[in-house]
Design an enzyme around this catalytic site. Structure first.
Site, PDB file in Angstrom:
ATOM      1  N   LYS A 161      61.667  15.537 -31.694  1.00  0.00           N
ATOM      2  CA  LYS A 161      61.238  16.336 -30.536  1.00  0.00           C
ATOM      3  C   LYS A 161      62.236  16.246 -29.385  1.00  0.00           C
ATOM      4  CE  LYS A 161      57.616  18.393 -28.373  1.00  0.00           C
ATOM      5  NZ  LYS A 161      57.445  19.779 -28.820  1.00  0.00           N
TER       6      LYS A 161
ATOM      7  N   CYS B  95      64.662   9.015 -31.668  1.00  0.00           N
ATOM      8  CA  CYS B  95      64.273   7.636 -31.908  1.00  0.00           C
ATOM      9  C   CYS B  95      63.328   7.155 -30.794  1.00  0.00           C
ATOM     10  CB  CYS B  95      65.427   6.661 -31.984  1.00  0.00           C
ATOM     11  SG  CYS B  95      66.532   6.962 -33.362  1.00  0.00           S
TER      12      CYS B  95
HETATM   13  O1  M6R Z   1      63.204  19.617 -24.954  1.00  0.00           O
HETATM   14  P1  M6R Z   1      63.983  20.900 -25.069  1.00  0.00           P
HETATM   15  O2  M6R Z   1      63.192  22.102 -24.708  1.00  0.00           O
HETATM   16  O3  M6R Z   1      65.275  20.859 -24.316  1.00  0.00           O
HETATM   17  O4  M6R Z   1      64.360  20.999 -26.615  1.00  0.00           O
HETATM   18  C1  M6R Z   1      65.227  21.990 -27.090  1.00  0.00           C
HETATM   19  C2  M6R Z   1      65.066  22.188 -28.573  1.00  0.00           C
HETATM   20  O5  M6R Z   1      65.443  21.032 -29.264  1.00  0.00           O
HETATM   21  C3  M6R Z   1      63.619  22.527 -28.940  1.00  0.00           C
HETATM   22  O6  M6R Z   1      63.183  23.640 -28.223  1.00  0.00           O
HETATM   23  C4  M6R Z   1      63.472  22.817 -30.445  1.00  0.00           C
HETATM   24  O7  M6R Z   1      64.187  23.967 -30.769  1.00  0.00           O
HETATM   25  C5  M6R Z   1      61.982  22.955 -30.773  1.00  0.00           C
HETATM   26  N1  M6R Z   1      61.496  21.758 -31.397  1.00  0.00           N
HETATM   27  C6  M6R Z   1      61.670  24.074 -31.669  1.00  0.00           C
HETATM   28  O8  M6R Z   1      60.303  24.149 -31.900  1.00  0.00           O
END
Ligand code: M6R
Length: 595
Positions: free
Chosen positions: A590, A2
């Site tokens: 994201k 959000c």
């Molecule tokens: O911000 P982060 O790297 O901690 O996020 C972890 C996952 O939510 C993130 O890598 C997610 O798997 C990606 N959007 C995949 O492309």
């Protein structure tokens, strides 16, 4: 997850275009619904619905909205299905207050029951509405606004930030507990947002808010107070110098494609920065002598941890345990102590699962380091030192450039730990450029055939196992096809039964693992599968695979990194062929600041 944005100006003016632009720039945080509210005198104009910013803004003519204060919110649904009533912002019972939140109020269900029992008008299932009623209940009891927010903070459990305004006032109020919040200060306005992309086009003077702080925004100043005792907090502003180019598509049809093509440049910048970063040495000394070394992350960042563990073992002879952050809590945290080191990896630096793991390790005395892209994020503050990924903004929900830079950072650390010359890594950016150039037409040639399938596998071994998992995640994330990533040698232990004529299986082949991969290829092609190998030009792969996506020659470790690029491009091309928006896949966000 959000996104919220609020702005306070001196006089009533057109705020619709500002709110639309801010919402567009926060789209990556959630896009189940969008809403905007403007406040002027005793009037609140609230418009909201499910859908993307441009669509909802056009349907409800956000552009014509005027006011002296405005709020917009982008929702990634948790409490309550995506619907108009659950969209934010929300009003209080009488329509005098309007507010929106990001994050999660975990006792939302209990609070809603309390509010209804107290006679408040609860219209939705959404926890953003609970933030508004939590303030309203104390206003009704006669508290002033700041005290009402302080008391609401005590009632609202979870991690969130919210912004709220009321009629017949000239201010907005915001509070932070666990979720990101930044204030912007312009010449004749102030604003507050979950993140910088919505603020930087308006002003470069910002102030980062800490947990437990209440902000009052006037058009020409802001005031910070502690939730604990209401005392004033003094904080200087900072000037942000980053350019906004990164948040434009720069001629590409999607952010994802732009970010894929930015990979060589950001890798170059990261390698330069690591050479001169004093934290690298500090981290290496601790990692070298640690009793156990853990690499902790989620999703794509976890895949980088897997590749990192292979590099550390092979290059530096140092074992590391890659672990999914939520599983770190029950599986390792109870057994860690001050002799252990955890490297917590996260693009956003706000992933709740990662922060929970970090906290559980720190409670047992672990030394914690970070690898994060968003500097100033919670992870960067909570660890003893954090290496930046140097990728600039990654807007597209599927991570691409932050993944490859995580892998480059691991490779660099392994080289340094082994005492190897890191100058050998300087070839990576050029090799990435060459790879993108070479594989783009090769991927385009196979994509239409692969795209006919809704079920596929992506296999790898050693460091390419991590790439296979990452490729499979990209494919399922933006094509909505089922795609499983797996260790190539495991395929025969069950999944082989899925193979039918033409069934596509992608094999990422490291140059030293070709014989092993060729065995795997033959096990599936003899049953009719289409085996698509990704690796360096090799007669064995040419002879045995149905197709070979050829990569330039490099070292075994760099080759594994390069193998992910065609998988990123394949998922991008298939997503576009299917008519989806790869930047904003359905149901995702994201930044996942929830459990
Ligand atoms: O911000 P982060 O790297 O901690 O996020 C972890 C996952 O939510 C993130 O890598 C997610 O798997 C990606 N959007 C995949 O492309």
């Amino acid at each position: 997850m959000c996104g919220i944005f609020g702005i306070v100006t001196k006089d009533e003016q057109p705020l619709g275009p500002i709110l639309i632009d801010a919402a567009r720039r926060l789209t990556y945080r959630g896009y189940d619904s969008v809403g905007a509210a403007t406040i002027s005198g005793s009037k609140i104009d609230l418009r909201k619905d499910t859908g993307r910013v441009d669509d909802v803004a056009a349907r409800y003519n956000f552009a014509e909205m005027t006011g002296q204060r405005g709020i917009t919110q982008l929702r990634w649904a948790t409490f309550g299905e995506p619907s108009q009533v659950n969209s934010q912002p929300h009003l209080d019972s009488d329509g005098d207050l309007v507010g929106a939140h990001n994050g999660n109020v975990v006792n939302n269900v209990e609070l809603r029951q309390q509010f209804m029992a107290e006679g408040l008008t609860v219209r939705s299932q959404n926890d953003g509405e609970s933030c508004v009623h939590a303030v309203e209940r104390y206003i009704n009891k006669g508290y002033d606004f700041i005290d009402a927010i302080r008391l609401a903070y005590g009632d609202l459990q979870g991690d969130y930030a919210f912004v709220i305004g009321r009629i017949n006032d000239d201010k907005l109020y915001a509070i932070k507990k666990g979720s990101g919040l930044v204030v912007g200060i312009g010449g004749s306005f102030t604003c507050v947002s979950s993140d910088l992309p919505s603020i930087l086009p308006l002003t470069r003077e910002i102030m980062r808010i800490q947990d437990g702080e209440i902000i009052t925004l006037w058009p020409d100043r802001v005031e910070l107070r502690s939730v604990k005792d209401g005392s004033l907090i003094s904080r200087n502003t900072e000037t942000v110098t980053e350019t906004m180019d990164a948040v434009q598509k720069g001629g590409y049809p999607h952010f994802m494609l732009k970010e894929i093509h930015e990979q060589p440049q950001v890798a170059r910048e990261l390698l330069h920065l690591l050479e001169s970063n004093p934290d690298v040495q500090t981290m290496l000394e601790k990692m070298r002598t640690a009793r156990q070394l853990y690499f902790v992350g989620c999703g794509t960042s976890y895949h980088a941890c897997l590749a990192g563990a292979v590099f550390f073992a092979k290059i530096a002879g140092r074992a590391a345990i890659p672990v999914l952050a939520p599983q770190f809590v029950p599986q390792y945290a109870p057994a860690v102590n001050y002799e252990d080191v955890g490297l917590f990896v996260s693009q956003s630096g706000e992933t709740k699962d990662v922060l929970n793991a970090l906290q559980s390790g720190e409670e047992k005395g672990i030394t914690s380091f970070g690898l994060a892209n968003v500097i100033g994020s919670t992870l960067t503050k909570a660890t003893s030192c954090t290496l930046p990924l140097c990728c600039g903004y990654e807007i597209s929900v599927p991570a691409t450039k932050t993944f490859t830079n995580q892998v480059v950072a691991f490779l660099y650390l392994a080289y340094r730990l082994a005492g190897r010359d890191t100058a050998e890594l300087a070839v990576i950016p050029d090799l990435m450029e060459k790879t993108l150039e070479m594989v783009t037409p090769q991927v385009a040639a196979i994509a239409p055939a692969v795209n006919k399938w809704n079920d596929l596998y992506c296999l790898g071994y050693g460091a390419t196992y991590a790439m296979a998992l990452e490729g499979a995640l990209k494919l399922k994330e933006i094509t909505y096809a089922h795609c499983e990533g797996m260790l190539s040698t495991e395929f025969k232990h069950g999944p082989l039964s899925a193979v039918t004529k033409g069934f596509p299986i992608l094999f990422a082949a490291g140059p030293l693992d070709v014989s092993l991969i060729v065995s795997g290829i033959n096990e599936v092609t003899c049953r009719g599968a289409r085996a698509i190998a990704i690796g360096e030009e090799d007669a064995r792969l040419r002879a045995n695979a149905s197709d070979l996506i050829a990569l330039p020659k490099s070292t075994p470790e760099i080759a594994s990194l390069l193998a992910v690029l065609p998988l990123q491009l394949l998922s991008y091309q298939m997503s576009v062929m299917r008519g989806f928006d790869p930047d904003f896949p359905r149901n995702l966000s994201k930044t996942l600041t929830v459990d």
